[in-house]
Write an enzyme that holds these catalytic residues in place. Structure first.
Site, PDB file in Angstrom:
ATOM      1  N   GLU A  12      12.407  -1.955  12.135  1.00 16.87           N
ATOM      2  CA  GLU A  12      11.988  -0.873  11.239  1.00 16.87           C
ATOM      3  C   GLU A  12      10.762  -0.187  11.867  1.00 16.87           C
ATOM      4  O   GLU A  12       9.756  -0.838  12.125  1.00 16.87           O
ATOM      5  CB  GLU A  12      11.604  -1.551   9.911  1.00 16.87           C
ATOM      6  CG  GLU A  12      11.479  -0.666   8.717  1.00 16.87           C
ATOM      7  CD  GLU A  12      11.131  -1.486   7.456  1.00 16.87           C
ATOM      8  OE1 GLU A  12      10.667  -2.640   7.558  1.00 16.87           O
ATOM      9  OE2 GLU A  12      11.334  -0.943   6.367  1.00 16.87           O
TER      10      GLU A  12
ATOM     11  N   CYS B 243      10.390   1.474   2.478  1.00 17.39           N
ATOM     12  CA  CYS B 243      11.338   0.427   2.885  1.00 17.39           C
ATOM     13  C   CYS B 243      12.784   0.921   2.875  1.00 17.39           C
ATOM     14  O   CYS B 243      13.623   0.398   3.595  1.00 17.39           O
ATOM     15  CB  CYS B 243      11.179  -0.814   2.021  1.00 17.39           C
ATOM     16  SG  CYS B 243      11.242  -0.447   0.277  1.00 17.39           S
TER      17      CYS B 243
ATOM     18  N   GLU C  73      15.138  -4.848  -9.249  1.00 18.95           N
ATOM     19  CA  GLU C  73      14.118  -4.302 -10.136  1.00 18.95           C
ATOM     20  C   GLU C  73      14.636  -3.009 -10.744  1.00 18.95           C
ATOM     21  O   GLU C  73      15.306  -2.235 -10.070  1.00 18.95           O
ATOM     22  CB  GLU C  73      12.832  -4.002  -9.351  1.00 18.95           C
ATOM     23  CG  GLU C  73      12.203  -5.245  -8.772  1.00 18.95           C
ATOM     24  CD  GLU C  73      10.849  -4.961  -8.114  1.00 18.95           C
ATOM     25  OE1 GLU C  73      10.745  -3.986  -7.348  1.00 18.95           O
ATOM     26  OE2 GLU C  73       9.907  -5.709  -8.383  1.00 18.95           O
TER      27      GLU C  73
ATOM     28  N   TRP D 105       0.813  -1.223   0.000  1.00 11.47           N
ATOM     29  CA  TRP D 105       0.000   0.000   0.000  1.00 11.47           C
ATOM     30  C   TRP D 105       0.851   1.280   0.000  1.00 11.47           C
ATOM     31  O   TRP D 105       0.336   2.350  -0.241  1.00 11.47           O
ATOM     32  CB  TRP D 105      -0.924   0.024   1.232  1.00 11.47           C
ATOM     33  CG  TRP D 105      -0.208  -0.256   2.532  1.00 11.47           C
ATOM     34  CD1 TRP D 105      -0.127  -1.452   3.176  1.00 11.47           C
ATOM     35  CD2 TRP D 105       0.574   0.664   3.317  1.00 11.47           C
ATOM     36  NE1 TRP D 105       0.644  -1.340   4.310  1.00 11.47           N
ATOM     37  CE2 TRP D 105       1.083  -0.041   4.422  1.00 11.47           C
ATOM     38  CE3 TRP D 105       0.877   2.032   3.196  1.00 11.47           C
ATOM     39  CZ2 TRP D 105       1.893   0.541   5.394  1.00 11.47           C
ATOM     40  CZ3 TRP D 105       1.687   2.618   4.154  1.00 11.47           C
ATOM     41  CH2 TRP D 105       2.184   1.883   5.241  1.00 11.47           C
ATOM     42  N   ASN D 106       2.146   1.189   0.336  1.00 13.26           N
ATOM     43  CA  ASN D 106       2.886   2.455   0.520  1.00 13.26           C
ATOM     44  C   ASN D 106       3.244   3.137  -0.793  1.00 13.26           C
ATOM     45  O   ASN D 106       3.362   4.353  -0.856  1.00 13.26           O
ATOM     46  CB  ASN D 106       4.121   2.268   1.413  1.00 13.26           C
ATOM     47  CG  ASN D 106       5.104   1.259   0.881  1.00 13.26           C
ATOM     48  OD1 ASN D 106       4.789   0.460  -0.001  1.00 13.26           O
ATOM     49  ND2 ASN D 106       6.310   1.269   1.412  1.00 13.26           N
TER      50      ASN D 106
ATOM     51  N   LYS E 231      -1.783  -8.747  -7.527  1.00 10.78           N
ATOM     52  CA  LYS E 231      -2.609  -8.572  -6.334  1.00 10.78           C
ATOM     53  C   LYS E 231      -2.119  -7.322  -5.605  1.00 10.78           C
ATOM     54  O   LYS E 231      -1.092  -7.357  -4.932  1.00 10.78           O
ATOM     55  CB  LYS E 231      -2.504  -9.774  -5.384  1.00 10.78           C
ATOM     56  CG  LYS E 231      -3.558  -9.709  -4.280  1.00 10.78           C
ATOM     57  CD  LYS E 231      -3.156 -10.417  -3.009  1.00 10.78           C
ATOM     58  CE  LYS E 231      -2.433  -9.516  -2.043  1.00 10.78           C
ATOM     59  NZ  LYS E 231      -3.165  -8.317  -1.589  1.00 10.78           N
TER      60      LYS E 231
ATOM     61  N   GLU F  66      11.340  -8.011  -2.644  1.00  4.88           N
ATOM     62  CA  GLU F  66      11.808  -6.687  -2.210  1.00  4.88           C
ATOM     63  C   GLU F  66      11.148  -6.459  -0.853  1.00  4.88           C
ATOM     64  O   GLU F  66       9.955  -6.208  -0.774  1.00  4.88           O
ATOM     65  CB  GLU F  66      11.402  -5.648  -3.254  1.00  4.88           C
ATOM     66  CG  GLU F  66      12.257  -4.403  -3.223  1.00  4.88           C
ATOM     67  CD  GLU F  66      11.683  -3.372  -2.284  1.00  4.88           C
ATOM     68  OE1 GLU F  66      12.146  -3.352  -1.113  1.00  4.88           O
ATOM     69  OE2 GLU F  66      10.792  -2.631  -2.684  1.00  4.88           O
TER      70      GLU F  66
HETATM   71  P1  ADP Z   1       2.932  -4.139   4.785  1.00  7.48           P
HETATM   72  O1  ADP Z   1       3.381  -4.404   6.184  1.00  7.48           O
HETATM   73  O2  ADP Z   1       3.683  -3.103   4.079  1.00  7.48           O
HETATM   74  O3  ADP Z   1       1.438  -4.053   4.642  1.00  7.48           O
HETATM   75  P2  ADP Z   1       2.704  -6.792   3.886  1.00  7.48           P
HETATM   76  O4  ADP Z   1       3.826  -7.704   3.606  1.00  7.48           O
HETATM   77  O5  ADP Z   1       1.793  -7.127   4.995  1.00  7.48           O
HETATM   78  O6  ADP Z   1       3.375  -5.398   4.003  1.00  7.48           O
HETATM   79  O7  ADP Z   1       1.796  -6.605   2.598  1.00  7.48           O
HETATM   80  C1  ADP Z   1       2.320  -6.468   1.298  1.00  7.48           C
HETATM   81  C2  ADP Z   1       1.396  -7.177   0.346  1.00  7.48           C
HETATM   82  O8  ADP Z   1       1.364  -8.559   0.715  1.00  7.48           O
HETATM   83  C3  ADP Z   1      -0.057  -6.696   0.365  1.00  7.48           C
HETATM   84  O9  ADP Z   1      -0.593  -6.772  -0.940  1.00  7.48           O
HETATM   85  C4  ADP Z   1      -0.717  -7.721   1.251  1.00  7.48           C
HETATM   86  O10 ADP Z   1      -2.096  -7.863   0.984  1.00  7.48           O
HETATM   87  C5  ADP Z   1       0.019  -8.973   0.835  1.00  7.48           C
HETATM   88  N1  ADP Z   1      -0.050 -10.068   1.799  1.00  7.48           N
HETATM   89  C6  ADP Z   1      -0.051 -10.016   3.147  1.00  7.48           C
HETATM   90  N2  ADP Z   1      -0.143 -11.259   3.657  1.00  7.48           N
HETATM   91  C7  ADP Z   1      -0.197 -12.124   2.623  1.00  7.48           C
HETATM   92  C8  ADP Z   1      -0.303 -13.535   2.484  1.00  7.48           C
HETATM   93  N3  ADP Z   1      -0.381 -14.328   3.550  1.00  7.48           N
HETATM   94  N4  ADP Z   1      -0.328 -14.067   1.237  1.00  7.48           N
HETATM   95  C9  ADP Z   1      -0.258 -13.279   0.164  1.00  7.48           C
HETATM   96  N5  ADP Z   1      -0.164 -11.942   0.217  1.00  7.48           N
HETATM   97  C10 ADP Z   1      -0.128 -11.359   1.424  1.00  7.48           C
END
Ligand code: ADP
Length: 553
Positions: free
Chosen positions: A456, A355, A533, A222-223, A246, A321
């Site tokens: 972090e 990040c 990337e 989302w960032n 996704k 990443e």
């Molecule tokens: P942040 O802490 O920056 O939200 P995340 O790693 O939680 O980072 O999320 C980054 C992406 O990974 C988002 O699109 C989130 O929906 C997705 N995500 C989180 N958990 C899972 C999972 N178990 N399987 C697949 N995608 C995931």
């Protein structure tokens, strides 16, 4: 589109009532901004784009679409984009919330395994024809997508600020950055070449060809709701791959707007899909499906490790990443004003939710006091306000958990004897409880004992630590399992070389705070990730190397 039309005629009050049951999960609303008449919102849009004063942040679908030149870019009805069409799953939708005021501005689709499988099947079906085109022909489609993004940059930036919270000037910067990958890879696809090897037998010839790796899956955070999509999709499509994306379920609107423009640009149905919904369901299918050959992920180290494990069963090619814990070293011989400027930029951009953001400022004893005084004064002068307001330096954090982590890290540092120089608290008067003031903490000679040194913060907290000599600084900087980005300020160029080489990071800024553009290899080592990337490096991730041996010649 018909669903969207229905949604648009709902009043903002109805929208709030409709979604209020699911609101508390991500957000505690602080008051309700009454929506402005359309005409005044239009004026706000005009004034915010000309840096004039403004007061409002979108608080409903209708108020956001009224800000846009092309409201069709704003898909508020909870859809995914699969096989060239916007479609909706039958499951109940989640709200997309404006972090600046806690208001629901749209619905997010709740797609799951079935929709993901459909998108992967479409990607598999569409890829051969896409891959069979010349790179030049694919490049023309990417170039058209680039042009459309450029023409719609202001709308894309407004949508991003509304769903993510970052200042509009940063959102505009992100759209330009996102588009730079289309600009680059529209050309770079043509430079993918193989090799004829020197023969080792007179009757044999051996050659190496590069082919698209196959159907790709991308999971983005989302960032940076737009740039993380194009940084992956542009090289994938240039290489001849198809891709299922996704995006974060919390910021789907930017992704869907990009998909709309990709369709208009002529990206064939199925070559690019965007599936919005349940993370673990979608991720589970993406990582286990035998037809998906590549997963490219940007997000937390925790989720990156999980997805890597899931990908192991089908031995997928992965690019990861992940998180960082960037040190920012300032030596006694540095230009302190330049160091403070870069420290601010690397710390407070996107409210520290980056990040590559500086997480630990390491400052040599001789300039420590000057550095913290100047940093605190400039930090205190920042304009913290809603992202669409003119002159906004920093908007809200993305959700309530981010201020909580900042609060915990600051409390821990203060309890262990550090000194708070500015900030250190939320300010809900700005519009919501997600506003946390930019903060500077002088930690002095404390370091590893503080939580913020090892974790972090992902928020606007600058922790400053003192060191005595170069070896100590390098040891402190490398004392982490992360290895994404690092920064160093010194006027001694021999030291800059030495420190640059000694830092165990994928990217090092030497008297420079801005790392990201389309030509660099972006990525980290250690637990910050795998692969790179961007630039000539980024397309490698989407290519397979094949050997063809001709015998009996
Ligand atoms: P942040 O802490 O920056 O939200 P995340 O790693 O939680 O980072 O999320 C980054 C992406 O990974 C988002 O699109 C989130 O929906 C997705 N995500 C989180 N958990 C899972 C999972 N178990 N399987 C697949 N995608 C995931």
């Amino acid at each position: 589109m018909s669903t969207m039309m229905v949604m648009r005629v709902m009043t903002p009050t109805t929208m709030t009532m409709t979604f209020s049951r699911s609101l508390p999960s991500r957000f505690h609303s602080i008051g309700v901004n009454s929506p402005s008449p359309r005409s005044s919102i239009r004026n706000i849009a005009a004034s915010s784009s000309s840096q004039g004063p403004s007061k409002e942040s979108p608080s409903s679908p209708s108020s956001l679409s009224a800000l846009l030149n092309d409201p069709c870019l704003f898909r508020d009805e909870g859809v995914s984009f699969i096989d060239g069409a916007f479609s909706s799953s039958s499951s109940s939708k989640k709200p997309v919330i404006n972090p600046a005021n806690g208001q629901t501005i749209a619905l997010a689709d709740a797609a799951a395994a079935e929709e993901t499988q459909k998108a992967i099947s479409a990607a598999k079906r569409a890829m051969p024809e896409w891959a069979a085109q010349t790179a030049k022909a694919r490049g023309r489609v990417l170039r058209k997508w680039f042009e459309l993004i450029r023409q719609n940059a202001n709308d894309l930036a407004i949508i991003m600020t509304a769903e993510q919270g970052k200042p509009l000037k940063e959102a505009r910067g992100e759209i330009a950055y996102a588009n730079s990958f289309l600009d680059w890879y529209a050309e770079e696809g043509r430079r993918v070449s193989g090799m004829v090897l020197a023969p080792t037998q007179t009757t044999k010839r051996q050659l190496v060809v590069r082919q698209p790796v196959g159907v790709c899956a991308a999971i983005t955070p989302w960032n940076f709701p737009s740039a993380m999509i194009t940084r992956k999709a542009a090289p994938a499509l240039a290489a001849g791959c198809s891709m299922v994306i996704k995006p974060s379920e919390a910021t789907p609107l930017s992704a869907l707007a990009l998909a709309e423009l990709a369709k208009r640009a002529g990206v064939p149905d199925g070559v690019l899909s965007v599936v919005v919904g349940d993370a673990s369901d979608i991720g589970g299918v993406m990582t286990s499906h035998p037809d998906v050959r590549k997963l490219t992920f940007t997000g937390s180290t925790r989720v990156g490790k999980l997805l890597s494990e899931q990908c192991a069963s089908t031995v997928k090619n992965v690019t990861m990443e992940l998180g960082g814990n960037a040190p920012f070293l300032v030596f006694d011989d540095a230009d302190v004003d330049a160091a403070v400027a870069d420290a601010m930029a690397t710390k407070f951009r996107n409210a520290g939710q980056v990040c590559t953001a500086t997480n630990r400022m390491l400052v040599q004893r001789g300039v420590y006091n000057e550095f913290i005084e100047k940093l605190a004064a400039k930090t205190e002068a920042m304009s913290v306000t809603q992202g669409l307001d003119a002159g906004c330096d920093m908007g809200p954090l993305f959700d309530l958990s981010a201020p909580s982590k900042a609060e915990e890290h600051v409390a821990d540092a203060l309890a262990k004897g550090s000194e708070l120089l500015t900030g250190g608290k939320r300010d809900a008067s700005k519009g919501s409880d997600a506003f946390y003031l930019p903060t500077v903490v002088s930690c002095g000679d404390r370091n590893v004992e503080l939580r913020a040194f090892g974790e972090e913060t992902f928020g606007p907290v600058a922790n400053v630590y003192r060191f005595d000599d170069e070896d100590a600084a390098i040891a402190m900087a490398n004392n982490t399992r992360m290895g994404l980005s690092a920064f160093c300020h010194t006027r001694d160029m021999s030291r800059a070389w030495r420190v640059g080489e000694a830092l165990e990071y994928g990217m090092v800024g030497l008297n420079e705070g801005a790392l990201s553009d389309e030509v660099i290899p972006f990525g980290g080592c250690k637990e910050s990730g795998l692969g790179r990337e961007g630039g000539v490096f980024g397309i490698e991730a989407f290519l397979e190397t094949k050997l063809m041996v001709f015998g009996r010649i």
